[in-house]
Enzyme design. Structure first.
Site, short mmCIF file in Angstrom:
data_model
loop_
_atom_site.label_atom_id
_atom_site.label_comp_id
_atom_site.label_asym_id
_atom_site.label_seq_id
_atom_site.Cartn_x
_atom_site.Cartn_y
_atom_site.Cartn_z
CD GLU A 140 -3.24 -0.50 0.57
OE1 GLU A 140 -3.16 0.18 0.20
OE2 GLU A 140 -3.34 -1.77 0.34
CB CYS A 142 -2.07 7.85 2.19
SG CYS A 142 -3.28 6.23 3.03
P1 NAP Z 1 8.34 4.79 4.46
O1 NAP Z 1 9.17 5.25 4.74
O2 NAP Z 1 8.39 4.27 3.26
O3 NAP Z 1 8.37 4.16 5.59
C1 NAP Z 1 7.10 3.12 5.81
C2 NAP Z 1 7.80 1.76 7.13
O4 NAP Z 1 8.90 0.86 6.15
C3 NAP Z 1 8.18 1.98 7.97
O5 NAP Z 1 7.78 1.18 9.05
C4 NAP Z 1 9.57 1.90 7.83
O6 NAP Z 1 10.37 1.43 9.30
C5 NAP Z 1 9.50 0.79 6.61
N1 NAP Z 1 11.00 0.00 6.39
C6 NAP Z 1 11.42 1.25 5.98
N2 NAP Z 1 12.90 0.45 4.63
C7 NAP Z 1 12.27 -0.82 5.47
C8 NAP Z 1 13.68 -2.16 5.07
N3 NAP Z 1 14.43 -1.74 4.11
N4 NAP Z 1 12.65 -2.85 4.92
C9 NAP Z 1 11.36 -2.99 5.57
N5 NAP Z 1 10.73 -1.63 6.17
C10 NAP Z 1 10.98 -0.82 5.91
O7 NAP Z 1 6.68 6.10 5.07
P2 NAP Z 1 6.40 6.73 6.26
O8 NAP Z 1 7.26 8.01 5.08
O9 NAP Z 1 6.26 6.06 7.54
O10 NAP Z 1 5.35 7.27 5.74
C11 NAP Z 1 4.46 8.49 4.31
C12 NAP Z 1 4.42 7.27 3.36
O11 NAP Z 1 3.38 6.48 3.08
C13 NAP Z 1 4.38 7.98 1.97
O12 NAP Z 1 4.51 8.09 1.12
C14 NAP Z 1 2.05 7.43 2.01
O13 NAP Z 1 1.36 8.09 1.03
C15 NAP Z 1 2.35 6.54 2.08
N6 NAP Z 1 0.84 6.04 3.14
C16 NAP Z 1 0.44 4.74 1.92
C17 NAP Z 1 -0.64 4.57 2.83
C18 NAP Z 1 -1.73 3.25 1.82
O14 NAP Z 1 -2.30 2.66 2.71
N7 NAP Z 1 -1.33 3.04 0.53
C19 NAP Z 1 -0.88 4.38 4.48
C20 NAP Z 1 -0.17 5.89 5.01
C21 NAP Z 1 0.58 6.15 4.14
P3 NAP Z 1 11.78 2.85 9.30
O15 NAP Z 1 11.63 3.99 9.80
O16 NAP Z 1 12.55 2.55 10.95
O17 NAP Z 1 12.99 2.26 8.21
#
Ligand code: NAP
Length: 515
Positions: free
Chosen positions: A255, A292
């Site tokens: 997602e 999102c």
């Molecule tokens: P993110 O930086 O992509 O991180 C999301 C999650 O992934 C965090 O828990 C992060 O943990 C983890 N992660 C990062 N690298 C990883 C790896 N190599 N292996 C496993 N896990 C890993 O996103 P964010 O900044 O938290 O959230 C914002 C983004 O999420 C926006 O782009 C938004 O559009 C999107 N979003 C989408 C939805 C949907 O339902 N489609 C809902 C909410 C948000 P760490 O921080 O510990 O690295």
């Protein structure tokens, strides 16, 4: 300072140095610290597979539903405490926090009700029996829970709903959960997981929490596991191409981000225009635009541009930005310094192809402490034409900003929506049935959800950004291609569909045992 623990192998455990510090984004004061260094992640996944999975699979849907209802009640019972925590840890206003917390309890409750409806069954039949060769030789399709763990990786912006909506589907399907929140808002996730565990209904091994960085999490996944990730497209790509994920064949659901559009149709009646202005304003400012599903691209017929611009600017001018614990404040800060940096860089980039119509000078901030906090002004940009600013259709700027895009024809508006290369949700505002039908046909393959607001429902329609347990959440292309929720469809990710072939009479009796 509080150290946020993880819950692995049914025990609270704490990681070692180095720790990540969680800040109050309004004051920049340290709130807590988290680390996953040295934690037994592999054994925790194995414990969930060996202990949690069988315990859930033994339960009927109705019994699993009762667990969900108890967890929902436990979270609701601590609603005020969770709201206060989200205000401090996430920079949420009370309204923003309720959106997350009530979303979690409502989704758990909706899946609890589904469990009740399904009653004593433990797995599901998919459709009716089919004749294979003559009346005797028949086939059935069954949906049985997978025997792995649901590995849930969440984004920072929904620290309660994010884990609860995923867990509701996995638990009802009969699959245990390990949830990993984003560290910056993990205080809220930790407390809501603790409340779920304190409800005292979840069998051992069915809920684990990894509070902090992923560390070696993905190195331990196995092929019956399901990874459900929410976050940016870039991280989603990294997870899908992780060597262990590829080699194991674990199922992956992504997602990711989305450039959601709202399209105002040329002859939209006044109450529909009102709804459009209300929804766009809410999406720019709710959770400071860190949603999102927020509307990023605002498509308006050129003839209505001036009117809509004026009304949006007026509505945004009414929004008080500042310390979200103050009652008058309607938009809090961004969640971290990094989010603010990315927001500012993103706006700079969009501005190379657009002009600012709101947000300069920046809104006055009612800060809690002078010169502190990750505050930004809500912003409205405007492009010369619907397709004249390519970056608007490519770059997700995760904060309180949207871009007005004047279009010349409904066909051009459709092309502009499609230029986002796949999204979670978009919305159409108008009454013209021919135009609405043509847009539904033109846009559906690009979107996970399409919201239609006509004059009959304009006053009571739900905001397009509200994700509902009964409707699909997820989207194609840049949104990751994932599917969650949507009632029983949400269980599919955690089930295996198997075709049974044989003596129709015998199979009918056999499938009746568990379904
Ligand atoms: P993110 O930086 O992509 O991180 C999301 C999650 O992934 C965090 O828990 C992060 O943990 C983890 N992660 C990062 N690298 C990883 C790896 N190599 N292996 C496993 N896990 C890993 O996103 P964010 O900044 O938290 O959230 C914002 C983004 O999420 C926006 O782009 C938004 O559009 C999107 N979003 C989408 C939805 C949907 O339902 N489609 C809902 C909410 C948000 P760490 O921080 O510990 O690295």
């Amino acid at each position: 300072m509080q150290t946020i623990p993880s819950y692995l192998c049914d025990e609270w455990v704490t990681g070692a140095e180095p720790f990540e510090t969680l800040l109050d984004p309004s004051t920049e004061e340290p709130l807590a610290r988290a680390s996953t260094v040295g934690l037994p992640v592999g054994p925790a996944l194995e414990h969930a597979r060996r202990v949690g999975g069988p315990a859930l699979r033994r339960l009927s849907f109705q019994e699993r539903g009762a667990l969900l209802e108890a967890v929902s009640r436990a979270l609701h019972g601590a609603r005020e405490e969770l709201i206060e925590l989200a205000v401090r840890n996430g920079g949420n206003t009370r309204g923003d926090a309720k959106f997350d917390i009530d979303g979690a309890t409502a989704t758990l409750s909706a899946y609890a009700a589904l469990g009740k409806q399904l009653g004593d069954k433990r797995w599901l039949l998919d459709g009716e029996p089919t004749e294979v060769a003559g009346a005797r030789l028949q086939g059935w399709h069954v949906l049985a829970p997978r025997h792995g763990v649901a590995v849930h990786i969440g984004a920072f912006n929904f620290p309660t709903w994010g884990w609860a909506e995923k867990a509701a589907c996995a638990w009802l399907a009969g699959v245990p959960v390990l949830t990993k929140p984003a560290p910056s808002t993990a205080l809220v996730t930790w407390r809501s997981v603790e409340l779920a565990l304190q409800a005292g209904v979840l069998p051992a091994g069915t809920l684990s929490l990894l509070s902090g960085a992923p560390g070696e999490l993905l190195d331990h996944v196995q092929w019956q596991d399901t990874i459900a990730f929410t976050g940016s497209s870039a991280t989603g790509e990294r997870i899908k191409s992780h060597p262990r994920v590829l080699a194991s064949g674990a199922r992956v659901n992504v997602e990711a981000d989305s450039l959601n559009a709202a399209v105002l149709l040329p002859d939209a009646p006044p109450n529909v225009v009102d709804a459009f202005v209300r929804d766009v304003t809410r999406d720019i400012t709710q959770k400071a635009g860190q949603k999102c599903t927020a509307i990023r691209r605002v498509l308006v017929p050129r003839a209505l541009l001036e009117q809509v611009r004026e009304r949006l600017c007026e509505a945004l001018a009414d929004v008080t930005v500042g310390d979200p614990s103050q009652d008058a404040v309607r938009m809090g800060p961004l969640t971290t310094a990094l989010q603010r940096e990315r927001f500012q860089a993103g706006v700079r980039e969009l501005r190379t192809q657009t002009r600012v119509v709101f947000g300069e000078p920046a809104a006055q901030v009612q800060a809690a402490a002078p010169d502190k906090g990750f505050f930004v002004s809500p912003m409205l940009l405007e492009a010369a034409g619907a397709l004249s600013a390519p970056r608007v259709h490519e770059l997700e700027v995760f904060g309180p900003v949207a871009t007005l895009l004047p279009y010349e024809s409904v066909e051009e508006a459709a092309e502009a929506v499609r230029a986002g290369r796949g999204g979670l949700v978009s919305s159409l505002y108008g009454d013209d049935r021919q135009q609405l039908a043509a847009l539904i046909e033109a846009l559906s393959p690009w979107l996970g959800r399409l919201v239609v607001v006509d004059s009959k429902i304009a006053d009571k329609s739900l905001a397009p950004g509200t994700v509902l347990p009964t409707l699909l959440h997820g989207g194609p292309g840049r949104a990751g291609g994932g599917e969650e929720l949507g009632g029983l469809r949400g269980l599919r990710l955690y089930q295996q569909r198997t075709a049974l072939q044989g003596n129709g009479g015998l199979l009918g009796k056999l499938v009746a045992v568990g379904s």
